[in-house]
Design a protein around this motif. Structure first.
Motif: not given
Length: 294
Positions: A130-132, A134-140
Motif C-alpha cells: 500500500n503506497p500510503t 509504511e507498515k505494508s512493506w513486504r519482504p522479497a
C-alpha cells in the motif's frame, strides 16, 4: 482415494484429512509425510505463463539467481515427474508484470524424471503493498504453484534469510513459513543459488459435479460480487475481475486460503440454489449464487 459423489442430504460430502506428519533427511533423501506449507496466492497470479526456465531479461539490473529443487510425493522420497512448476515475482524495480505479453519474471516448467526443476531469474526486492502505508512493506519473495494430477496443488511463497521485513511481514513471520525462509548461497560456479525442495500433500478429491454446482458469480450484498472458477483442484477467487486468492478443499463443504483464512463454506439448497459463507479471522459474510456457468 476414489472421487466422492456430492449429494448427501442436499449438501456436499464431508471429507476430513490430517495435515500433519514428519519429514527427515536420512543422508540420501527425504523421508516422511509433512507437506510443504502453503501461503497466500497474492493478487498478481496470471494463469498461462510461458513454459521456460530462463526468466532473466536483457538489460536487467537485477541480481541473477538460480532457484532449483526437487518435487516429491507425500512420502518425501518419491520424485514426481512432469509436475508443472510455476513461479512469479516482482522485478528489481518493485513491479509485477500484470498485463504484458512478455510475462516478465513469470514462467513455468515440467519436472524431470528425478523430480528436479531449475529456474534462472533475478532476486526480487521488497515492495510496499500500500503506497500510503509504511507498515505494508513486504519482504522479497518468490511465488510458486506446483500442479500434479492426484496431488493437491501447492500455492506457496519462499523468502530469504536475513531479508528485510521478514520479521514484520504477517505471512513471512508466521511459524508455518519457517522452512520457507531460505539461504542464498554460492554454487561451484559462483552463481547465487536457492534450493527449495517440495513435498506435496494428498488431494481431497471432490466430484466435478460439485464444482459445476458451486462455480459462478455470487452476490455478496451491498454491490459486491465474488466469482469462483475451478482451476485444476483449486478454486480461484475473483473480485472486480482480478484474481485475489486460490482456495483448496479441506472437507466439511469448505475451501480455505493458503494460510487458513479466508474460508469459503458452500451449501447447496434443496431448490438447487447455492449459498456461500465467507469467514475471515474477524468477521463473516454470506452470499448467494447469482450467475451459473452451466
Amino acid at each position: 482415494m476414489q472421487r466422492r459423489t456430492f449429494i448427501k442430504n442436499s449438501t456436499l460430502t464431508v471429507i476430513s484429512v490430517s495435515a500433519f506428519g514428519a519429514l527427515n533427511w536420512n543422508g540420501k533423501n527425504f523421508e516422511g509425510d509433512t507437506p510443504t506449507t502453503t501461503d497466500i496466492l497474492g493478487p498478481f497470479y496470471r494463469p498461462g505463463s510461458p513454459l521456460r526456465t530462463n526468466l532473466r531479461l536483457p538489460n536487467s539490473n537485477g541480481t541473477p539467481i538460480i532457484l532449483k529443487g526437487y518435487i516429491f510425493k507425500e512420502d518425501g522420497k518419491t520424485p514426481i515427474y512432469n509436475a508443472l512448476v510455476e513461479i512469479w515475482h516482482c522485478d528489481e524495480n518493485e513491479v509485477y508484470d500484470n498485463a504484458s505479453d512478455e510475462y516478465k519474471c513469470r514462467g513455468g516448467q515440467k519436472t524431470k524424471m528425478n523430480g528436479k526443476y531449475e529456474f534462472k531469474s533475478i532476486l526480487p526486492v521488497p515492495y510496499k503493498a500500500n503506497p500510503t502505508d509504511e507498515k505494508s512493506w513486504r519482504p522479497a519473495h518468490i511465488h510458486m504453484r506446483v500442479s500434479v494430477p492426484n496431488q493437491q496443488d501447492l500455492i506457496t511463497q519462499l523468502y530469504f534469510k536475513d531479508g528485510k521485513y521478514v520479521d514484520t511481514d504477517k505471512w513471512a513471520s508466521d511459524p508455518k513459513a519457517v522452512n520457507r525462509i531460505l539461504p542464498i548461497s554460492k554454487n561451484n560456479s559462483g552463481d547465487s543459488e536457492i534450493i527449495f525442495n517440495i513435498v506435496m500433500s494428498k488431494e481431497i478429491p471432490l466430484d466435478k459435479k460439485v464444482y459445476d454446482k458451486i462455480t459462478g458469480l455470487y452476490d455478496m450484498g451491498q454491490g459486491n460480487y465474488a466469482e469462483f472458477i475451478q482451476n485444476d483442484d483449486l478454486l480461484l477467487v475473483k473480485r472486480n475481475g482480478q484474481i485475489i486468492a486460490s482456495v483448496k478443499y479441506i472437507g466439511n463443504n469448505t475451501f480455505e486460503d493458503g494460510v487458513g483464512f479466508p474460508k469459503f463454506t458452500f451449501e447447496i439448497q434443496k431448490d438447487g440454489s447455492v449459498n456461500v459463507e465467507v469467514i475471515t479471522a474477524t468477521k463473516s459474510n454470506k452470499g448467494i449464487k447469482y450467475l451459473k456457468y452451466n
